[in-house]
Scaffold this motif. Structure first.
Motif, mmCIF file in Angstrom:
data_model
loop_
_atom_site.group_PDB
_atom_site.id
_atom_site.type_symbol
_atom_site.label_atom_id
_atom_site.label_comp_id
_atom_site.label_asym_id
_atom_site.label_seq_id
_atom_site.Cartn_x
_atom_site.Cartn_y
_atom_site.Cartn_z
ATOM 1 N N LEU A 87 14.677 36.542 62.231
ATOM 2 C CA LEU A 87 15.310 36.436 60.922
ATOM 3 C C LEU A 87 15.100 37.711 60.111
ATOM 4 C CD1 LEU A 87 16.795 34.759 58.794
ATOM 5 C CD2 LEU A 87 14.570 33.839 58.089
ATOM 6 N N GLU A 129 17.295 40.470 61.496
ATOM 7 C CA GLU A 129 18.700 40.262 61.139
ATOM 8 C C GLU A 129 18.956 40.660 59.679
ATOM 9 O OE1 GLU A 129 19.247 36.179 62.002
ATOM 10 O OE2 GLU A 129 19.666 36.487 64.142
ATOM 11 N N GLN A 130 18.049 40.291 58.787
ATOM 12 C CA GLN A 130 18.219 40.654 57.390
ATOM 13 C C GLN A 130 18.132 42.162 57.185
ATOM 14 O OE1 GLN A 130 15.169 38.189 55.591
ATOM 15 N NE2 GLN A 130 16.641 36.599 55.065
ATOM 16 N N THR A 171 23.001 35.931 51.708
ATOM 17 C CA THR A 171 22.112 35.546 52.816
ATOM 18 C C THR A 171 21.243 34.375 52.411
ATOM 19 O OG1 THR A 171 22.061 37.831 53.620
ATOM 20 C CG2 THR A 171 20.317 36.367 54.372
ATOM 21 N N ASN A 172 20.717 34.416 51.185
ATOM 22 C CA ASN A 172 19.889 33.328 50.675
ATOM 23 C C ASN A 172 20.687 32.022 50.592
ATOM 24 O OD1 ASN A 172 17.229 32.649 49.129
ATOM 25 N ND2 ASN A 172 18.847 31.882 47.789
ATOM 26 N N LYS A 187 21.185 30.583 53.968
ATOM 27 C CA LYS A 187 19.917 30.152 54.565
ATOM 28 C C LYS A 187 19.433 28.832 53.966
ATOM 29 C CE LYS A 187 15.177 31.794 55.387
ATOM 30 N NZ LYS A 187 14.221 32.911 55.157
ATOM 31 N N TYR A 188 19.560 28.705 52.643
ATOM 32 C CA TYR A 188 18.978 27.548 51.962
ATOM 33 C C TYR A 188 20.008 26.600 51.366
ATOM 34 C CZ TYR A 188 14.749 30.405 52.211
ATOM 35 O OH TYR A 188 13.698 31.175 52.654
ATOM 36 N N GLU A 230 11.038 33.647 63.109
ATOM 37 C CA GLU A 230 10.841 34.331 61.842
ATOM 38 C C GLU A 230 11.041 35.835 61.984
ATOM 39 O OE1 GLU A 230 10.347 34.918 57.870
ATOM 40 O OE2 GLU A 230 10.607 33.015 58.951
ATOM 41 N N LEU A 253 26.897 36.903 59.562
ATOM 42 C CA LEU A 253 26.307 35.582 59.358
ATOM 43 C C LEU A 253 26.934 34.525 60.260
ATOM 44 C CD1 LEU A 253 26.123 35.663 55.460
ATOM 45 C CD2 LEU A 253 24.169 35.632 57.010
#
Length: 391
Positions: free
Chosen positions: A222, A225-226, A306-307, A310-311, A219, A267
């Motif tokens: 992450l 990175e963001q 990014t979202n 990720k999802y 976490e 990414l």
């Protein structure tokens, strides 16, 4: 353009002086419009020739390193003269005398003139008379050069009133040159400032990347990175602020294409991986925005992409639809995932990314959509710019 009979038309001397004042006034308005210096000097040459009822005029810029006066604008000369021909700055040249002494020079009989020699260019063009005045800038600064009007007609002398007109015109030119110099100085400082900011952001991004090597918690990695991607997004704007169409202005299309490439790299989107594509409407391609607005757009794109990676699932599509030059429009980021449950309120979500988006899009909106075909997308309504950007 007026004819060479300016001194005898419409009432003689009085008409001539009134017309000259009108020309200076019109030129002053042109200077205030802020057109480029090259165009302004060319217009000054045209006005000078028209005001003195002749077809020949020129602006000579002093080049100290060469000890010369170079013709940088003019009317009535051969096409190979402007930007090429140079005159000496010694006292035997009429223009050189004006430059050295600061005094206007009237020479109404160049062929029999004992004070000066006649430059070859003027002989080739049949010049019989000449008048020169100095183009001054701000007090204490070296003079820019000389404004000269020439005539092939030996029948009517240049007068002191002609000198007054020409000097008034040259003074307006000097003010325009000062403003252009000030603008270029400000641009240089602005470029340097943005360059330093860009370098500082690159250092910050590098430090975050180094910190990533020491962090094992997934976490925490992450989040770092963001953060690095957000800094990269802002740094890309500063890089383009001093390489775009104008200082402080960024081409939206060029910026987004560069950002997409940066996001692919950060990414880890490579050959055989999830594709990341960009679509722009015609206005999106043409749009030029200020740095703050492009930074906002870049951060919104970065968070949503990014979202999505990720999802979401499958390829990710970015589509920017600008509906007006003030930037009003929509940004769509779509992927092949199911998205959050319907009814999810991203504004009240606890994630940092969503809180950032809610702040960035004040005056706009961010709406989740579930179109047919098993895809999910976020649709961001971009708030209009405070004022319409230059294009």
């Amino acid at each position: 353009m007026m004819s060479a009979g300016i001194r005898t038309e419409g009432g003689g001397e009085l008409y001539t002086r009134l017309r000259q004042q009108q020309l200076i006034s019109a030129f002053g308005r042109e200077a205030l419009r802020g057109q480029g210096l090259k165009e302004l000097l060319q217009e000054a040459s045209r006005i000078a020739a028209e005001g003195l009822g002749t077809s020949l005029a020129k602006v000579l810029q002093h080049i100290p390193a060469e000890g010369a006066l170079k013709i940088v604008a003019g009317v009535g000369w051969r096409s190979d003269v402007i930007g090429v021909v140079r005159f000496g700055t010694d006292l035997e040249s009429p223009a050189g005398f004006a430059l050295r002494t600061g005094a206007p020079v009237i020479s109404n009989h160049l062929g029999g003139e004992g004070r000066f020699r006649t430059p070859r260019l003027m002989v080739e063009h049949g010049v019989r008379r000449a008048v020169n005045v100095l183009i001054r800038g701000e007090a204490g600064a070296p003079p820019f050069g000389v404004l000269e009007v020439d005539s092939r007609d030996p029948s009517e002398d240049f007068s002191e009133s002609d000198v007054d007109f020409l000097q008034a015109l040259a003074n307006v030119v000097g003010l325009a040159i000062d403003r252009d110099r000030d603008r270029r100085d400000r641009d240089l400082l602005t470029r340097e400032a943005h360059h330093r900011v860009k370098n500082s952001l690159q250092i910050a991004q590098t430090l975050l990347r180094l910190q990533l090597r020491e962090v094992e918690d997934p976490e925490a990695r992450l989040q770092l990175e963001q953060a690095a991607r957000r800094i990269m997004t802002i740094g890309a704007v500063h890089e383009r602020l001093f390489s775009g169409p104008a200082i402080g202005q960024v081409s939206v299309g060029t910026y987004l294409r560069g950002l997409v490439e940066d996001l692919r790299n950060s990414l880890g989107v490579g050959e055989g991986g999830r594709p990341l594509e960009l679509e722009l409407t015609a206005l999106g391609e043409m749009a030029v925005w200020d740095g703050d607005r492009v930074t906002t757009l870049g951060l919104v794109v970065t968070e949503l992409v990014t979202n999505a990676f990720k999802y979401g699932r499958g390829g990710v599509l970015i589509r920017l639809d600008i509906a007006a030059l003030d930037g009003t429009g929509t940004l769509v980021v779509e992927d092949g995932g199911e998205g959050p449950p319907e009814g999810y309120d991203q504004v009240r979500g606890r994630g940092l990314g969503m809180r950032i988006l809610a702040t960035l899009l004040r005056g706009g909106a961010l709406v989740p959509e579930w179109p047919d075909g098993g895809r999910f997308r976020f649709v961001a309504t971009l708030p209009p710019a405070v004022s319409a950007p230059s294009s």
